[in-house]
Design an enzyme around this catalytic site. Sequence first.
Site, PDB file in Angstrom:
ATOM      1  N   PRO A 120       0.831  -1.209   0.000  1.00  0.00           N
ATOM      2  CA  PRO A 120       0.000   0.000   0.000  1.00  0.00           C
ATOM      3  C   PRO A 120       0.866   1.260   0.000  1.00  0.00           C
ATOM      4  CG  PRO A 120      -0.156  -1.137   2.121  1.00  0.00           C
ATOM      5  CD  PRO A 120       0.625  -2.026   1.206  1.00  0.00           C
ATOM      6  N   VAL A 121       0.410   2.256  -0.752  1.00  0.00           N
ATOM      7  CA  VAL A 121       1.163   3.513  -0.876  1.00  0.00           C
ATOM      8  C   VAL A 121       0.762   4.458   0.268  1.00  0.00           C
ATOM      9  CG1 VAL A 121       1.493   5.521  -2.394  1.00  0.00           C
ATOM     10  CG2 VAL A 121       1.287   3.244  -3.375  1.00  0.00           C
ATOM     11  N   ALA A 154       1.424   4.406   3.375  1.00  0.00           N
ATOM     12  CA  ALA A 154       0.868   3.628   4.476  1.00  0.00           C
ATOM     13  C   ALA A 154       1.946   3.176   5.459  1.00  0.00           C
ATOM     14  CB  ALA A 154       0.120   2.419   3.920  1.00  0.00           C
ATOM     15  N   GLY A 155       3.141   3.731   5.323  1.00  0.00           N
ATOM     16  CA  GLY A 155       4.204   3.424   6.290  1.00  0.00           C
ATOM     17  C   GLY A 155       4.893   2.097   6.059  1.00  0.00           C
ATOM     18  N   SER A 183       6.704   1.538   0.508  1.00  0.00           N
ATOM     19  CA  SER A 183       6.383   1.239  -0.890  1.00  0.00           C
ATOM     20  C   SER A 183       7.361   1.919  -1.864  1.00  0.00           C
ATOM     21  CB  SER A 183       4.927   1.611  -1.146  1.00  0.00           C
ATOM     22  OG  SER A 183       4.802   2.587  -2.105  1.00  0.00           O
ATOM     23  N   ALA A 199      10.753   0.180  -1.815  1.00  0.00           N
ATOM     24  CA  ALA A 199      10.692  -1.164  -2.404  1.00  0.00           C
ATOM     25  C   ALA A 199      10.665  -1.083  -3.934  1.00  0.00           C
ATOM     26  CB  ALA A 199       9.466  -1.917  -1.882  1.00  0.00           C
ATOM     27  N   ASP A 237      14.403   2.723   5.684  1.00  0.00           N
ATOM     28  CA  ASP A 237      13.533   1.986   4.755  1.00  0.00           C
ATOM     29  C   ASP A 237      14.351   1.314   3.649  1.00  0.00           C
ATOM     30  OD1 ASP A 237      11.573   3.127   6.285  1.00  0.00           O
ATOM     31  OD2 ASP A 237      10.357   3.821   4.612  1.00  0.00           O
TER      32      ASP A 237
HETATM   33  C1  MEV Z   1       9.539   5.935   7.938  1.00  0.00           C
HETATM   34  O1  MEV Z   1       9.408   4.586   7.571  1.00  0.00           O
HETATM   35  C2  MEV Z   1      10.138   6.064   9.289  1.00  0.00           C
HETATM   36  C3  MEV Z   1      10.401   7.475   9.805  1.00  0.00           C
HETATM   37  O2  MEV Z   1      11.214   7.306  10.973  1.00  0.00           O
HETATM   38  C4  MEV Z   1      11.097   8.340   8.789  1.00  0.00           C
HETATM   39  C5  MEV Z   1      12.522   7.936   8.508  1.00  0.00           C
HETATM   40  O3  MEV Z   1      13.117   7.156   9.267  1.00  0.00           O
HETATM   41  O4  MEV Z   1      13.066   8.443   7.518  1.00  0.00           O
HETATM   42  C6  MEV Z   1       9.118   8.160  10.228  1.00  0.00           C
END
Ligand code: MEV
Length: 330
Positions: free
Chosen positions: A101-102, A104-105, A108, A111, A152
């Site tokens: 999902p875009v 959405a943490g 995405s 990846a 990420d």
């Molecule tokens: C994003 O997946 C996680 C955050 O900590 C941002 C980052 O680490 O760049 C909110």
Amino acid sequence: MPAFTAVAPAKIILFGEHAVVYGMPAIAVPVPVLQARVIIRADVHGEHGSVHLTAPAIALDSELLELNPNHPLRKAVELTAQYLHAAYIPACQITIHSTIPVAAGMGSGAAVSVALMRALAAYLGHPLSPEILSELAYEVEKIHHGNPSGIDNTVIALEQAVYFVRGQPAQPIQICQPFQLVIADSGISSSTAQVVAEVRAAWQTNPNQYETFFKQIAQISTNARRLLESVSKTEPIQPAFLQELGLLMSENQALLVDLGVSCLEIDRLVQAALNSGAYGAKLSGGGKGGNMIALVDDESREAVCLTLKEAGAGRVIVTTIGRRKDNLHR
Ligand code: MEV
């Protein structure tokens, strides 16, 4: 000519989001049940150097050079070609699919970058190491997120659980005994860049308070790593381990609420998961929407999934952390 296909997994942050932007440690794991997939086919009839991109999910169908120079996909292709000193890319058709999902943490953007770079490097005859893929994808992350910590691209390129401190090589974590997480989508899309910027503004207004929060989160990530690495390879997982890990997740969630990055929908899902037997629950990623995670076992799993759906969650996934093959998808 054969097609070159590469995939890259989604990710979740178990501990330490936001604080990681300020140099604190965080723990992230790949979620291979959701993935980006890129297929590159040589176009023997294509014009010299023609690179055509399609991504059906976002209705993209374009020549590479027609995209804005700062478009993340164009950047990913050009960074890879530059790194490999490829004078030109033989004409090809690049197709991008993703089940992640875009907004959405779940990583995405990172990846897609990693899968695209991996496929292109293979197409150009020079597969790249996970470390180099991570470095190149970090450059694209800057377009997506402004000031990314790099967690990420790291966890997604390495495809393994990591203890991550910004600017340092990632430290892989061995998770000897698998445990189960429910991942539930709040249905609220949220821009990580925006939430990171909001935290920065709040930190600038109230640096002492925010630095205290970040340090408390750092302590949780450190304790979680110790706990994860203390698990015996031979004995089955103990309820005390799940209780302790769950408690750390809930403590982290309380601090994320203090940082101002939770929201009503996430709070409701976290509470629903805890009420129905989860050992702990928290948001994962940028927050203010996106996904939350809940720690479960065989006894609580079904009740937690059901309650999360009743509480308004969209997609609910059960994934096993620490043993790739056991991922379930519902
Ligand atoms: C994003 O997946 C996680 C955050 O900590 C941002 C980052 O680490 O760049 C909110």
